[in-house]
Write an enzyme that holds these catalytic residues in place. Structure first.
Site, mmCIF file in Angstrom:
data_model
loop_
_atom_site.group_PDB
_atom_site.id
_atom_site.type_symbol
_atom_site.label_atom_id
_atom_site.label_comp_id
_atom_site.label_asym_id
_atom_site.label_seq_id
_atom_site.Cartn_x
_atom_site.Cartn_y
_atom_site.Cartn_z
ATOM 1 N N SER A 56 -0.793 10.676 -17.564
ATOM 2 C CA SER A 56 -1.467 10.111 -16.404
ATOM 3 C C SER A 56 -1.916 8.669 -16.619
ATOM 4 O O SER A 56 -1.097 7.789 -16.849
ATOM 5 C CB SER A 56 -2.646 11.021 -16.033
ATOM 6 O OG SER A 56 -3.226 10.645 -14.825
ATOM 7 N N ASP B 25 -1.504 5.242 -10.601
ATOM 8 C CA ASP B 25 -1.651 5.393 -12.042
ATOM 9 C C ASP B 25 -0.294 5.758 -12.632
ATOM 10 O O ASP B 25 0.724 5.756 -11.930
ATOM 11 C CB ASP B 25 -2.722 6.424 -12.383
ATOM 12 C CG ASP B 25 -2.361 7.824 -11.896
ATOM 13 O OD1 ASP B 25 -1.552 7.935 -10.968
ATOM 14 O OD2 ASP B 25 -2.899 8.810 -12.443
ATOM 15 N N ASP C 159 1.359 8.413 -13.534
ATOM 16 C CA ASP C 159 2.213 9.464 -12.974
ATOM 17 C C ASP C 159 2.108 9.545 -11.456
ATOM 18 O O ASP C 159 2.623 10.478 -10.847
ATOM 19 C CB ASP C 159 1.904 10.819 -13.608
ATOM 20 C CG ASP C 159 0.510 11.330 -13.288
ATOM 21 O OD1 ASP C 159 -0.367 10.504 -12.956
ATOM 22 O OD2 ASP C 159 0.284 12.553 -13.375
ATOM 23 N N ASP D 152 -0.172 10.242 -9.267
ATOM 24 C CA ASP D 152 -0.918 11.234 -8.483
ATOM 25 C C ASP D 152 -2.241 10.670 -7.984
ATOM 26 O O ASP D 152 -2.979 11.342 -7.267
ATOM 27 C CB ASP D 152 -1.123 12.539 -9.255
ATOM 28 C CG ASP D 152 -1.965 12.383 -10.518
ATOM 29 O OD1 ASP D 152 -2.300 11.238 -10.886
ATOM 30 O OD2 ASP D 152 -2.273 13.414 -11.151
#
Length: 449
Positions: A101, A241, A243, A245
């Site tokens: 992340s 960010d 990833d 999400d």
């Protein structure tokens, strides 16, 4: 037994804690747990972010899955919410995302989704963990024609983008924005998405090289995006960010529009259009006091959960709510997604911006942000555990709460993904909340580092 799974999957420094051997074991255990009692061959989707170590972990996971008879669909670099969507789209039994992340590139992690696109509940994570750490010998390896196979789905990005574009009723034509992809997963999908929706886009941090993910860019480092939007007189800026999400935004004046503001803007729009189920928004205890006041002023019910988008989603599913999220930019539009989705959030907000004819700064006037101070204190693993029973830390927290009274609040919590104690205070008196966080952080350092 130490837990493998934190609040957002398994995470650690690649090839130190997050090893290829561990990834292979998790793959085997996940296949065994998620397909227990089923007769057909299990099918698992694997996606990854742009970290250097993601290729290694992808290969290890796939090998572990195939060794117990699971077939694997490799979708390559992809946002976490894309994997959650594609699991259902491809009728798979599970989806696995390789990502840490917002963490820097030396870290990596594994998030697992069930066949319905939801993150795994604690009981399934515990069963996978038990197989990996306590009972690896109980996993059955297959031979000959029962071995699993790997295939590559080259249309994955297009399949996901097609889903996203179907969620907005109008184009973004006429908007000129900047999009910061954090040199991460959004680099694989954002250009296709915003091009299809007709926005004029300047892309930043969209050239991943394996080590530059989240490096002075993305939703954890907004300074470059803020400056760029102001310098080029753009309508807005969007930052994801690693990833993708999460989504944070920048208005035309360079001000950060965080998750609280995004949720407030969208919730009010949804309520006015009759789309906000039971006039309720789900968030966490980290939501700004200004957001709580916004909800009161607009007859919107606010339900607060523990920190973590999984807890927000659990409350939404339990009570049938359809909208919620976190100040950090995890926003869940449950009508369209089973998890936080940065790109979905961005286009929902920008579509409202386009329809409203207002500027983003004008839309953000629905809420006034109370001053908030956050200090992250790095502690030892034993310090994280000792936090809950340390009298000195408990006493200083209670003392600072008493000093702030009704004009502010204090929240101190253990990070679920990093070796940190997060100290937060907010209220009307900025000087007082700064003093409160410093006083608590000082004791935490003395007692738990």
């Amino acid at each position: 037994m130490a837990r493998l799974f934190g609040t957002d999957g398994v995470r650690g420094i690649a090839n130190e804690e997050m090893t290829a051997e561990l990834a292979m074991s998790i793959g085997r255990a996940a296949a065994a747990v998620l397909t227990q009692g089923r007769r057909r061959r299990p099918l698992v989707v694997i996606g990854k972010d742009t970290r250097l170590s993601s290729d290694m972990l992808e290969s290890a996971l796939a090998a572990g899955l195939c060794s117990v008879g699971a077939d694997v669909i490799i979708v390559g670099v992809m946002p976490t919410p894309a994997v959650a969507f594609l699991v259902k789209q491809y009728k798979a039994d599970a989806g696995i995302m390789i990502s840490a992340s917002h963490n820097p590139y030396p870290y990596n992690g594994i998030k697992i989704f069930s066949g319905d696109g939801f993150k795994l509940p604690d009981d399934l994570e515990n069963r996978i963990e038990a197989l990996v750490l306590d009972e690896p010998e109980t996993i059955t390896f297959v031979k000959n024609e029962l071995l699993g196979t790997m295939s590559y789905r080259k249309t994955a990005a297009e399949d996901y983008v097609e889903h996203l574009t179907s969620t907005v009723p109008t184009s973004l034509e006429g908007l000129h924005i900047a999009v910061d992809c954090a040199n991460g997963s959004a680099s694989a999908t954002a250009a296709m998405l915003f091009e299809r929706l007709g926005a004029t886009v300047d892309f930043l941090a969209c050239e991943p090289d394996g080590v530059n993910i989240n490096q002075n860019c993305g939703s954890t480092h907004m300074e470059a995006l803020q400056a760029y939007v102001v310098e080029h007189k753009l309508d807005a800026g969007v930052a994801f960010d690693g990833d993708a999400d999460r989504c944070l935004c920048v208005d035309e004046k360079g001000n950060i529009v965080d998750g609280d503001f995004i949720i407030a803007i969208c919730a009010l729009d949804m309520k006015q259009r009759g789309k906000l189920r039971r006039d309720t928004v789900v968030g966490t205890v980290m939501a700004n006091m200004g957001f709580t006041k916004f909800c009161e002023e607009n007859d919107i019910r606010f339900v607060a959960t523990k920190v973590g988008d999984r807890y927000v989603l659990e409350e939404m599913e339990l009570e049938g709510y359809r909208f919620g999220g976190e100040q950090s930019g995890h926003v869940i539009f449950r009508d369209y997604s089973t998890t936080g989705d940065g790109q979905l959030t961005a286009i929902q907000l920008l579509c409202h911006l386009r329809r409203s004819g207002k500027t983003l700064s004008q839309l953000a006037e629905v809420m006034v942000r109370y001053p908030q101070q956050m200090v992250n204190v790095q502690v030892s693993p034993s310090g994280k555990l000792a936090f809950y029973n340390n009298e000195a830390v408990r006493d200083v927290i209670e003392a600072q709460k008493a000093l702030l009274g009704d004009s502010g609040r204090v929240l101190v919590r253990v990070s679920g993904t990093e070796p940190l104690i997060r100290v937060m205070a907010e209220g009307l008196d900025e000087k007082a909340i700064r003093a409160a966080t410093q006083a608590i952080a000082k004791v935490v350092k003395a007692e738990l580092v």
